[in-house]
Design a protein around this motif. Structure first.
Motif, PDB file in Angstrom:
ATOM      1  N   ALA A  14       0.756  -1.198  -0.004  1.00 18.05           N
ATOM      2  CA  ALA A  14       0.146   0.039   0.115  1.00 18.05           C
ATOM      3  C   ALA A  14       0.783   1.208  -0.092  1.00 18.05           C
ATOM      4  O   ALA A  14       0.520   2.198  -0.671  1.00 18.05           O
ATOM      5  CB  ALA A  14      -0.769   0.017   1.218  1.00 18.05           C
ATOM      6  N   ARG A  15       1.952   1.231   0.782  1.00 16.67           N
ATOM      7  CA  ARG A  15       2.853   2.408   0.754  1.00 16.67           C
ATOM      8  C   ARG A  15       3.543   2.565  -0.392  1.00 16.67           C
ATOM      9  O   ARG A  15       3.510   3.869  -0.896  1.00 16.67           O
ATOM     10  CB  ARG A  15       3.853   2.330   1.986  1.00 16.67           C
ATOM     11  N   GLU A  16       3.986   1.523  -1.098  1.00 21.92           N
ATOM     12  CA  GLU A  16       4.507   1.829  -2.406  1.00 21.92           C
ATOM     13  C   GLU A  16       3.633   2.266  -3.747  1.00 21.92           C
ATOM     14  O   GLU A  16       3.876   3.031  -4.214  1.00 21.92           O
ATOM     15  CB  GLU A  16       5.460   0.394  -2.866  1.00 21.92           C
ATOM     16  N   SER A  17       2.358   1.729  -3.285  1.00 21.51           N
ATOM     17  CA  SER A  17       1.305   1.988  -4.303  1.00 21.51           C
ATOM     18  C   SER A  17       0.968   3.481  -4.286  1.00 21.51           C
ATOM     19  O   SER A  17       0.664   4.244  -5.223  1.00 21.51           O
ATOM     20  CB  SER A  17       0.098   1.164  -4.284  1.00 21.51           C
ATOM     21  N   ASN A  18       0.835   3.751  -2.935  1.00 21.72           N
ATOM     22  CA  ASN A  18       0.618   5.291  -2.743  1.00 21.72           C
ATOM     23  C   ASN A  18       1.649   6.161  -3.118  1.00 21.72           C
ATOM     24  O   ASN A  18       1.235   7.245  -3.698  1.00 21.72           O
ATOM     25  CB  ASN A  18       0.289   5.569  -1.194  1.00 21.72           C
ATOM     26  N   ARG A  19       2.869   5.801  -2.975  1.00 28.67           N
ATOM     27  CA  ARG A  19       3.831   6.828  -3.395  1.00 28.67           C
ATOM     28  C   ARG A  19       3.937   6.811  -4.987  1.00 28.67           C
ATOM     29  O   ARG A  19       3.868   7.831  -5.746  1.00 28.67           O
ATOM     30  CB  ARG A  19       5.317   6.336  -2.777  1.00 28.67           C
ATOM     31  N   LYS A  20       3.548   5.811  -5.706  1.00 30.54           N
ATOM     32  CA  LYS A  20       3.600   5.698  -7.223  1.00 30.54           C
ATOM     33  C   LYS A  20       2.602   6.172  -7.865  1.00 30.54           C
ATOM     34  O   LYS A  20       2.659   6.970  -8.883  1.00 30.54           O
ATOM     35  CB  LYS A  20       3.656   4.318  -7.635  1.00 30.54           C
ATOM     36  N   ASN A  21       1.346   6.159  -7.296  1.00 28.27           N
ATOM     37  CA  ASN A  21       0.053   6.653  -7.721  1.00 28.27           C
ATOM     38  C   ASN A  21      -0.377   8.119  -7.283  1.00 28.27           C
ATOM     39  O   ASN A  21      -1.083   8.716  -7.984  1.00 28.27           O
ATOM     40  CB  ASN A  21      -1.037   5.702  -7.685  1.00 28.27           C
ATOM     41  N   PHE A  22      -0.156   8.280  -6.092  1.00 27.81           N
ATOM     42  CA  PHE A  22      -0.834   9.495  -5.514  1.00 27.81           C
ATOM     43  C   PHE A  22       0.528  10.666  -5.058  1.00 27.81           C
ATOM     44  O   PHE A  22       0.225  11.624  -4.683  1.00 27.81           O
ATOM     45  CB  PHE A  22      -1.282   9.456  -4.181  1.00 27.81           C
ATOM     46  N   ALA A  81      -2.121  10.175  -0.673  1.00 28.02           N
ATOM     47  CA  ALA A  81      -2.935   9.102  -0.816  1.00 28.02           C
ATOM     48  C   ALA A  81      -4.128   9.148   0.138  1.00 28.02           C
ATOM     49  O   ALA A  81      -5.496   8.669  -0.039  1.00 28.02           O
ATOM     50  CB  ALA A  81      -2.356   7.725  -0.823  1.00 28.02           C
ATOM     51  N   ASN A  82      -3.865   9.227   1.606  1.00 24.69           N
ATOM     52  CA  ASN A  82      -4.630   9.563   2.730  1.00 24.69           C
ATOM     53  C   ASN A  82      -5.590  10.443   2.451  1.00 24.69           C
ATOM     54  O   ASN A  82      -6.664  10.241   2.783  1.00 24.69           O
ATOM     55  CB  ASN A  82      -3.834   9.450   3.994  1.00 24.69           C
ATOM     56  N   GLN A  83      -5.323  11.651   2.096  1.00 19.79           N
ATOM     57  CA  GLN A  83      -6.320  12.740   1.655  1.00 19.79           C
ATOM     58  C   GLN A  83      -7.260  12.220   0.573  1.00 19.79           C
ATOM     59  O   GLN A  83      -8.298  12.885   0.613  1.00 19.79           O
ATOM     60  CB  GLN A  83      -5.309  13.705   1.407  1.00 19.79           C
ATOM     61  N   ALA A  84      -6.784  11.407  -0.075  1.00 16.07           N
ATOM     62  CA  ALA A  84      -7.570  10.917  -1.347  1.00 16.07           C
ATOM     63  C   ALA A  84      -8.488   9.731  -0.910  1.00 16.07           C
ATOM     64  O   ALA A  84      -9.209   9.077  -1.966  1.00 16.07           O
ATOM     65  CB  ALA A  84      -7.004  10.825  -2.519  1.00 16.07           C
ATOM     66  N   SER A  85      -8.076   9.355   0.199  1.00 17.25           N
ATOM     67  CA  SER A  85      -8.772   7.906   0.597  1.00 17.25           C
ATOM     68  C   SER A  85      -8.446   6.819  -0.340  1.00 17.25           C
ATOM     69  O   SER A  85      -9.371   6.223  -1.247  1.00 17.25           O
ATOM     70  CB  SER A  85     -10.497   8.116   0.717  1.00 17.25           C
ATOM     71  N   ALA A  86      -7.176   6.400  -0.540  1.00 16.88           N
ATOM     72  CA  ALA A  86      -6.780   5.903  -1.736  1.00 16.88           C
ATOM     73  C   ALA A  86      -7.248   4.479  -1.846  1.00 16.88           C
ATOM     74  O   ALA A  86      -7.322   3.970  -2.907  1.00 16.88           O
ATOM     75  CB  ALA A  86      -5.145   6.134  -1.713  1.00 16.88           C
TER      76      ALA A  86
END
Length: 659
Positions: free
Chosen positions: A628-636, A642-647
């Protein structure tokens, strides 16, 4: 795990759409060969097909070979079955066809309700029972079976008594009815495509095929026989139009029939779909998921004390029988409910791992003592540690146990750290067992093709959370990673990290533990706002939607590796046992995380001697593996964004960086 499917054309199931001609091209994102390939990944042992052709006012003319009927009124039913055989002594190939022309493709295990001998295959046994069923329930029959006194039962009555996970498609030739469905908790995937203007066919499949477009990189233009395509995760472009590839739905749990009859007006084939109720009263009660004791009375609040102290569990002492002594490391100070849960879990795992019920796979290059028939998806957390400790009790000591752990942050992911600690604890309580911690290391940036593949597996799910969980499960289930082997040189012991691939075809998974024992953070939130009644309703909601939110997706991602997921916490007897226990004995969310959540399972862990695991807090696989951390960094761009966007709940769109 098996892969099953059927393609029906030439039958008007919804009058809003025209009849599909089985001989004409179908505008679809995949071919029959694509479907076969996807199913074969689930069932690598054998692949078979069976076609039947139906004509108006004719009862089931069979045709083994594909032929062009030439008449638009003809109906075609194309059954496909790919088998991962895990039971029986003789190999089988699906679809199964009996002497009466009935056809079965089956994906599941029978652990009760119908007797399956040690040398028998459950699909073959089920086929025999289905062949004896009456035609009640088809073509307008809604009353109880009128042949029950003759030793016959209806198909819904038969399927309602099966204990274990299943999905199936069955053609009853005498009634021209196709029966299909999945078990009451949805432990096996079955997708449905209802006929629409884009594709007139009716389809059922264990998994969505990898379409010709998805085999290309994102944004790449492909020229094919049916147009130009531009790939993106959720849609592809055909010339100037856009077609949605997510035309699959999760089939809701239950038993369905598709009765095929003739139209007198134009001599076409008509299909009527009906859903049938479960007939087994005990199963209906489990589906309702009603707990009798939800709120503790003031006199009962004294029982809500730490489990290490001899407590007053008077209600459970009255309602639950005491388990006989001699069950491992059980302590007299442990509450009786935990003893009952431990017994139910032990029996559940025994049913799912008994060697007499596992098909003997030919492994010429392996000695028996090197075989690993069962592995565990392993984080080192509470649920997987309980499964590992109980599997050790149930599995013959000659076999090793593989612990499959995935990490997207090398040795620093929380799940990798807890898995290593868990391995040491397991080696302490069972030093003679050959434990192997299989470290599956992954880099999300290098998983472009794999990500596209998993996108098709999670379909129709389509959020980042679904994709992250799907990738983690798919990689872990593949079992390809590293293990540490001991080496001895000049009297010095050392370890070296070597490549290893787990060949276990059965994987134990901890699904269902959090839903039934209040393991999610939202359970504590509901408890704070709605007390015990609010918590109970939230847990009930979780159990009644687990088929759609979790199990179908997880089944597809795990089975794609030619492995079968088995869920001991979702055994019918385990579910019944937990429901019989007062809610305040299952969890006490007034206590801190790691103590009150899943309280009863923490007591079970202590009884098994895994005390360190008994205190670990809940950690979902997408966070524990750090995908999840890696996905958040890559996509948001960052975790914060990512947390602000409720990823986790964001639907993946065509601009996703994941591809």
């Amino acid at each position: 795990m098996c892969g099953i499917g059927v393609i029906i054309s030439g039958v008007r199931i919804d009058s809003a759409y025209p009849i599909s001609d089985p001989t004409s091209p179908v505008s679809s994102v995949f071919s029959v060969d694509d479907l076969k390939a996807a199913l074969r990944r689930r069932g690598p042992d054998s692949l078979g097909c069976k076609k039947i052709f139906l004509h108006p006012a004719v009862s089931g003319e069979e045709c083994v070979e594909l032929r062009c009927c030439g008449d638009q009124s003809n109906g075609e039913l194309h059954f496909i079955g790919a088998t991962l055989q895990l039971r029986g002594i003789n190999p089988i190939t699906q679809p199964l066809v009996d002497e009466f022309g009935n056809i079965l493709v089956y994906n599941g295990e029978i652990f009760g309700g119908i007797h399956v001998g040690n040398d028998s295959n459950d699909a073959e046994i089920l086929m025999q029972y289905l062949g004896k069923c009456c035609t009640c329930g088809s073509h307008g029959h809604t009353t109880a079976c009128n042949n029950s006194g003759l030793g016959k039962s209806s198909i819904p009555e038969l399927l309602s008594i099966i204990k274990g996970p299943w999905a199936m498609i069955y053609w009853q030739d005498s009634s021209r009815t196709m029966w299909f469905g999945r078990d009451a908790f949805g432990r096996r995937s079955l997708l449905v495509h209802w006929p629409n203007s884009e594709d007139f066919r009716f389809l059922l499949s264990s998994v969505s095929p990898i379409s010709i477009v998805e085999q290309s990189s994102a944004g790449e233009i492909l020229h094919t026989d049916i147009g130009y395509f531009k790939w993106s995760p959720n849609y592809f472009e055909v010339d100037n139009g856009i077609t949605n590839i997510n035309f699959w739905d999760e089939l809701p749990c239950g038993i369905y029939s598709l009765s095929i009859g003739s139209s007198k007006s134009n001599k076409s084939l008509l299909g009527e779909v009906k859903k049938h109720e479960w007939t087994n009263p005990m199963l209906r009660e489990l589906v309702k998921w009603e707990r009798e004791f939800v709120e503790p009375k003031p006199a009962e609040l004294c029982s809500m004390i730490p489990s290490e102290q001899p407590g007053m569990h008077s209600i459970c002492l009255e309602r639950l029988e005491r388990v006989p002594s001699g069950l491992g490391t059980m302590q007299t100070s442990v509450p009786v409910p935990a003893q009952t849960v431990l017994t139910a879990l032990r029996e559940s795992i025994m049913r799912r791992t008994a060697q007499s019920a596992i098909f003997p796979v030919v492994t010429c290059d392996l000695k028996q003592e090197e075989l690993v028939p069962v592995a565990i998806l392993f984080s080192g957390g509470l649920d997987s540690m309980i499964l590992a400790a109980l599997l050790d009790e149930c599995l013959d000591p000659i076999y090793g146990i593989d612990l499959l752990n995935v990490s997207f942050d090398g040795q620093f992911a929380p799940d990798r750290i807890s898995a290593k600690a868990g391995l040491k604890e397991l080696q302490r309580i069972s030093p003679l067992r050959r434990w192997k911690l299989v470290e599956v290391d992954a880099d999300l940036l290098k998983l472009t093709q794999e990500t596209q593949h998993v996108m098709s597996l999670i379909n129709p799910a389509k959020t980042y959370m679904d994709l992250n969980i799907g990738i983690a499960l798919w990689l872990a289930a593949g079992g390809e990673g590293w293990v540490y082997e001991e080496i001895v040189e000049l009297g010095n012991e050392d370890h070296q990290r070597v490549k290893y691939k787990s060949e276990a075809r059965i994987l134990l998974v901890g699904s269902g533990a959090d839903e039934q024992c209040a393991g999610y953070g939202r359970h504590k939130t509901k408890y704070r706002s709605g007390s015990w009644l609010g918590l109970n309703e939230e847990m009930k909601l979780d159990m009644q939607r687990i088929w759609k939110r979790n199990l179908g997706r997880d089944d597809r991602c795990i089975a794609d590796n030619g492995k079968e997921a088995r869920f001991p916490f979702l055994d019918e007897d385990v579910i019944r046992t937990l429901l019989d226990i007062p809610l305040w004995e299952v969890a006490n969310l007034d206590q801190p995380s790691g103590i009150g959540d899943k309280k009863i399972l923490r007591e079970v862990a202590r009884m098994l001697g895994i005390n360190e695991a008994a205190t670990l807090p809940k950690r979902a696989i997408q966070f524990g593996s750090r995908i999840a951390r890696e996905s958040n960094r890559k996509n948001f761009g960052s975790n914060r964004a990512a947390n602000q966007a409720s990823a986790g709940s964001v639907v993946i769109n065509g601009t996703s960086n994941l591809t």
